[in-house]
Design a protein around this motif. Structure first.
Motif, PDB file in Angstrom:
ATOM      1  N   THR A   1       0.879  -1.170   0.000  1.00 20.68           N
ATOM      2  CA  THR A   1       0.000   0.000   0.000  1.00 20.68           C
ATOM      3  C   THR A   1       0.912   1.214   0.000  1.00 20.68           C
ATOM      4  O   THR A   1       2.124   1.095   0.225  1.00 20.68           O
ATOM      5  CB  THR A   1      -0.885   0.065   1.266  1.00 20.68           C
ATOM      6  OG1 THR A   1      -0.024   0.153   2.424  1.00 20.68           O
ATOM      7  CG2 THR A   1      -1.786  -1.145   1.383  1.00 20.68           C
ATOM      8  N   ASN A   2       0.364   2.389  -0.239  1.00 23.23           N
ATOM      9  CA  ASN A   2       1.132   3.590   0.059  1.00 23.23           C
ATOM     10  C   ASN A   2       1.455   3.592   1.547  1.00 23.23           C
ATOM     11  O   ASN A   2       0.711   3.044   2.374  1.00 23.23           O
ATOM     12  CB  ASN A   2       0.337   4.843  -0.298  1.00 23.23           C
ATOM     13  CG  ASN A   2       0.218   5.046  -1.794  1.00 23.23           C
ATOM     14  OD1 ASN A   2       1.041   4.565  -2.571  1.00 23.23           O
ATOM     15  ND2 ASN A   2      -0.809   5.764  -2.212  1.00 23.23           N
ATOM     16  N   MET A   3       2.588   4.200   1.900  1.00 18.55           N
ATOM     17  CA  MET A   3       2.994   4.275   3.300  1.00 18.55           C
ATOM     18  C   MET A   3       3.362   5.714   3.654  1.00 18.55           C
ATOM     19  O   MET A   3       4.547   6.067   3.701  1.00 18.55           O
ATOM     20  CB  MET A   3       4.182   3.350   3.581  1.00 18.55           C
ATOM     21  CG  MET A   3       3.879   1.877   3.463  1.00 18.55           C
ATOM     22  SD  MET A   3       5.284   0.878   4.010  1.00 18.55           S
ATOM     23  CE  MET A   3       4.617  -0.772   3.786  1.00 18.55           C
TER      24      MET A   3
ATOM     25  N   PRO B 262       5.818   3.889   8.532  1.00 18.56           N
ATOM     26  CA  PRO B 262       6.825   3.073   7.850  1.00 18.56           C
ATOM     27  C   PRO B 262       8.059   2.883   8.730  1.00 18.56           C
ATOM     28  O   PRO B 262       8.271   3.626   9.691  1.00 18.56           O
ATOM     29  CB  PRO B 262       7.147   3.871   6.580  1.00 18.56           C
ATOM     30  CG  PRO B 262       6.716   5.270   6.881  1.00 18.56           C
ATOM     31  CD  PRO B 262       5.559   5.153   7.818  1.00 18.56           C
ATOM     32  N   THR B 263       8.864   1.904   8.404  1.00 16.81           N
ATOM     33  CA  THR B 263       9.964   1.486   9.269  1.00 16.81           C
ATOM     34  C   THR B 263      10.896   2.629   9.614  1.00 16.81           C
ATOM     35  O   THR B 263      11.275   3.437   8.764  1.00 16.81           O
ATOM     36  CB  THR B 263      10.750   0.345   8.599  1.00 16.81           C
ATOM     37  OG1 THR B 263       9.852  -0.713   8.267  1.00 16.81           O
ATOM     38  CG2 THR B 263      11.820  -0.192   9.533  1.00 16.81           C
ATOM     39  N   ARG B 264      11.275   2.669  10.878  1.00 17.38           N
ATOM     40  CA  ARG B 264      12.244   3.638  11.383  1.00 17.38           C
ATOM     41  C   ARG B 264      13.650   3.032  11.306  1.00 17.38           C
ATOM     42  O   ARG B 264      13.849   1.868  11.648  1.00 17.38           O
ATOM     43  CB  ARG B 264      11.920   3.990  12.837  1.00 17.38           C
ATOM     44  CG  ARG B 264      10.517   4.564  13.035  1.00 17.38           C
ATOM     45  CD  ARG B 264      10.141   4.626  14.505  1.00 17.38           C
ATOM     46  NE  ARG B 264       8.852   5.306  14.703  1.00 17.38           N
ATOM     47  CZ  ARG B 264       8.285   5.486  15.893  1.00 17.38           C
ATOM     48  NH1 ARG B 264       8.875   5.025  16.991  1.00 17.38           N
ATOM     49  NH2 ARG B 264       7.123   6.120  15.977  1.00 17.38           N
TER      50      ARG B 264
ATOM     51  N   LEU C  30      11.183   7.224   5.979  1.00 18.24           N
ATOM     52  CA  LEU C  30      10.786   7.797   4.699  1.00 18.24           C
ATOM     53  C   LEU C  30       9.439   7.239   4.267  1.00 18.24           C
ATOM     54  O   LEU C  30       9.170   6.042   4.456  1.00 18.24           O
ATOM     55  CB  LEU C  30      11.827   7.482   3.617  1.00 18.24           C
ATOM     56  CG  LEU C  30      13.196   8.147   3.747  1.00 18.24           C
ATOM     57  CD1 LEU C  30      14.100   7.675   2.607  1.00 18.24           C
ATOM     58  CD2 LEU C  30      13.077   9.658   3.735  1.00 18.24           C
ATOM     59  N   PRO C  31       8.586   8.070   3.668  1.00 24.61           N
ATOM     60  CA  PRO C  31       7.333   7.544   3.110  1.00 24.61           C
ATOM     61  C   PRO C  31       7.633   6.697   1.884  1.00 24.61           C
ATOM     62  O   PRO C  31       8.601   6.936   1.162  1.00 24.61           O
ATOM     63  CB  PRO C  31       6.561   8.806   2.742  1.00 24.61           C
ATOM     64  CG  PRO C  31       7.622   9.836   2.490  1.00 24.61           C
ATOM     65  CD  PRO C  31       8.744   9.517   3.432  1.00 24.61           C
TER      66      PRO C  31
ATOM     67  N   ASP D 251      -7.916   5.389   9.804  1.00 17.00           N
ATOM     68  CA  ASP D 251      -8.648   4.481   8.915  1.00 17.00           C
ATOM     69  C   ASP D 251      -7.779   3.872   7.830  1.00 17.00           C
ATOM     70  O   ASP D 251      -8.270   3.482   6.773  1.00 17.00           O
ATOM     71  CB  ASP D 251      -9.807   5.232   8.266  1.00 17.00           C
ATOM     72  CG  ASP D 251      -9.346   6.477   7.522  1.00 17.00           C
ATOM     73  OD1 ASP D 251      -8.132   6.763   7.526  1.00 17.00           O
ATOM     74  OD2 ASP D 251     -10.208   7.179   6.940  1.00 17.00           O
ATOM     75  N   PHE D 252      -6.462   3.772   8.068  1.00 17.22           N
ATOM     76  CA  PHE D 252      -5.567   3.291   7.016  1.00 17.22           C
ATOM     77  C   PHE D 252      -4.687   2.175   7.564  1.00 17.22           C
ATOM     78  O   PHE D 252      -4.012   2.339   8.583  1.00 17.22           O
ATOM     79  CB  PHE D 252      -4.691   4.434   6.499  1.00 17.22           C
ATOM     80  CG  PHE D 252      -3.743   4.034   5.397  1.00 17.22           C
ATOM     81  CD1 PHE D 252      -4.184   3.961   4.083  1.00 17.22           C
ATOM     82  CD2 PHE D 252      -2.416   3.724   5.664  1.00 17.22           C
ATOM     83  CE1 PHE D 252      -3.316   3.582   3.066  1.00 17.22           C
ATOM     84  CE2 PHE D 252      -1.546   3.349   4.663  1.00 17.22           C
ATOM     85  CZ  PHE D 252      -1.995   3.280   3.353  1.00 17.22           C
TER      86      PHE D 252
END
Length: 427
Positions: A256-258, A264-266, A297-298, A322-323
């Protein structure tokens, strides 16, 4: 003034020649780095501890010096950009055939070994069709498993917090072979895997879907030593702490988009180079520093991120309402680290257990158990053998045998448990 005598000239020539000889010798010694060799010989007389101590604090100051570096664009000219110390590549510009792939692989290897330890590959799947068909297969698998077995936990999250598919690699194939074939035919998997591990690697994967409100993980390192307790890590020599990072490549494909608020992962760039990292990441001061300095980062759907398993990292918190953030987590294992011959430990245990039991729980029986039985619980089937004890790894054959000797089991009981473990570990 009278001219110098032939005798004086001869002495002067001899002295000059001697000086030249000495200078030449010093030059040779410098070229050969003999002082360092001599120093090394002195050091070699002192035997240092082969393992890290669980009770000694790793140096946070040394750790800070290591990680507070800057990734330079000049070092990675093929990268599209450097953001927050992480190189970003656009896969639409990568030609994955062998000849043209080499320069890309050199950069990716350098990042993982000598650089920040993590890179993003945008457009890893420029066509989202393989991801969409995979997501459909994952949804069916999750629904089927939830109905049959209930919610699952994982290494760092409680049951029901996430949707998890252990061994999504095999289950994806069996659920929808054509989708699986399309997905893993992506030649970029080979380009990235061979850059770090060389040929004959083996790929596994797990799906993780983090729902709204899903909390962040505590910073950690990953497989192999990252799945051990601190006490177990302290038993492995320092060389194995370094080696384990080069046996596995970690990655994740965004399904999916993140956006950043989805967690998203640190990452803490450059932290994979800290020798005591597997001992340090559990300590409070290192976790606090990670929380101060991590970067994230996205990602867009179809992007991928790959990183060293020794990099300090943690999944972020999903603060959306909601995501659900979805990723296919990738572990690629090197070809090495396997025995030369296949040994089936169960017949050997069955043939010797009565005599072994008579020996009791001393050093001889412990040595025998370690020589004959499997001491490492992976690979296994994490659906049937979930992570435990310590929330990290299931029991090994050696663990079962030690328990059997301590508790006085009969042969039939111990063999039943070992056979059950073998069956439960099968795909």
């Amino acid at each position: 003034m009278p001219s110098s005598s032939p005798q004086l000239r001869s002495r002067a020539f001899t002295a000059a020649a001697s000086i030249a000889s000495i200078a030449g010798l010093l030059g040779i010694l410098n070229y050969l780095d003999i002082p360092s060799l001599l120093q090394q010989r002195v050091k070699s007389r002192k035997v240092s501890p082969r393992c890290y101590s669980e009770n000694e604090k790793p140096s946070l100051a040394a750790f800070k010096t290591l990680v507070e570096q800057t990734t330079l664009k000049e070092t990675y000219p093929l990268a599209k950009d450097i953001q927050k110390n992480i190189p970003i590549y656009d896969c639409t510009t990568i030609t994955p055939d062998k000849e043209n792939a080499w320069p890309w692989q050199d950069e990716l290897y350098h990042i993982l070994v000598h650089g920040p330890g993590v890179f993003v590959l945008q457009n890893f799947f420029p066509d989202h069709t393989p991801i969409d068909t995979a997501n459909a297969a994952y949804s069916t698998i999750i629904a089927t498993e939830l109905a049959a077995h209930g919610a699952k936990g994982d290494h760092f999250a409680t049951a029901g917090t996430n949707s998890r598919i252990w061994n999504s690699f095999s289950k994806h194939c069996l659920q929808c072979p054509s989708s699986f074939l399309d997905y893993y035919s992506n030649p970029l998997f080979a380009l990235v895997s061979e850059a770090y591990l060389g040929p004959a690697y083996r790929l596994t994967s797990q799906v993780n879907i983090v729902k709204p409100g899903g909390k962040a993980q505590v910073c950690h390192r990953d497989y192999h030593l990252g799945f051990q307790t601190a006490a177990d890590c302290a038993r492995f020599p320092k060389t194995l702490h370094e080696t384990t990072a080069f046996l596995t490549l970690q990655g994740a494909v965004a399904h999916t988009n993140m956006p950043l608020d989805s967690g998203p992962t640190r990452f803490l760039p450059f932290s994979q180079g800290f020798g005591e990292g597997f001992m340090a990441y559990r300590r409070g001061e290192f976790n606090e520093y990670f929380l101060e300095k991590y970067v994230s980062l996205p990602l867009k759907k179809g992007d991928a991120v790959f990183f060293s398993p020794a990099l300090f990292h943690a999944a972020g918190e999903n603060t959306t309402n909601d995501f659900s953030r979805s990723a296919n987590l990738i572990q690629v294992s090197a070809a090495f680290g396997k025995t030369m011959e296949t040994v089936d430990s169960l017949p050997l245990v069955e043939a010797t257990f009565d005599e072994l039991k008579a020996k009791g729980c001393g050093r001889e029986s412990e040595a025998f158990v370690k020589a004959v039985a499997e001491g490492y619980p992976f690979p296994t089937n994490l659906d049937r053998r979930p992570p435990a004890p310590g929330g990290m790894a299931p029991e090994s054959e050696q663990d079962v045998l030690k328990r059997a000797l301590q508790e006085g089991w009969e042969k039939e009981e111990v063999m039943g448990v070992l056979r059950g473990m073998r069956e439960d570990s099968m795909a």
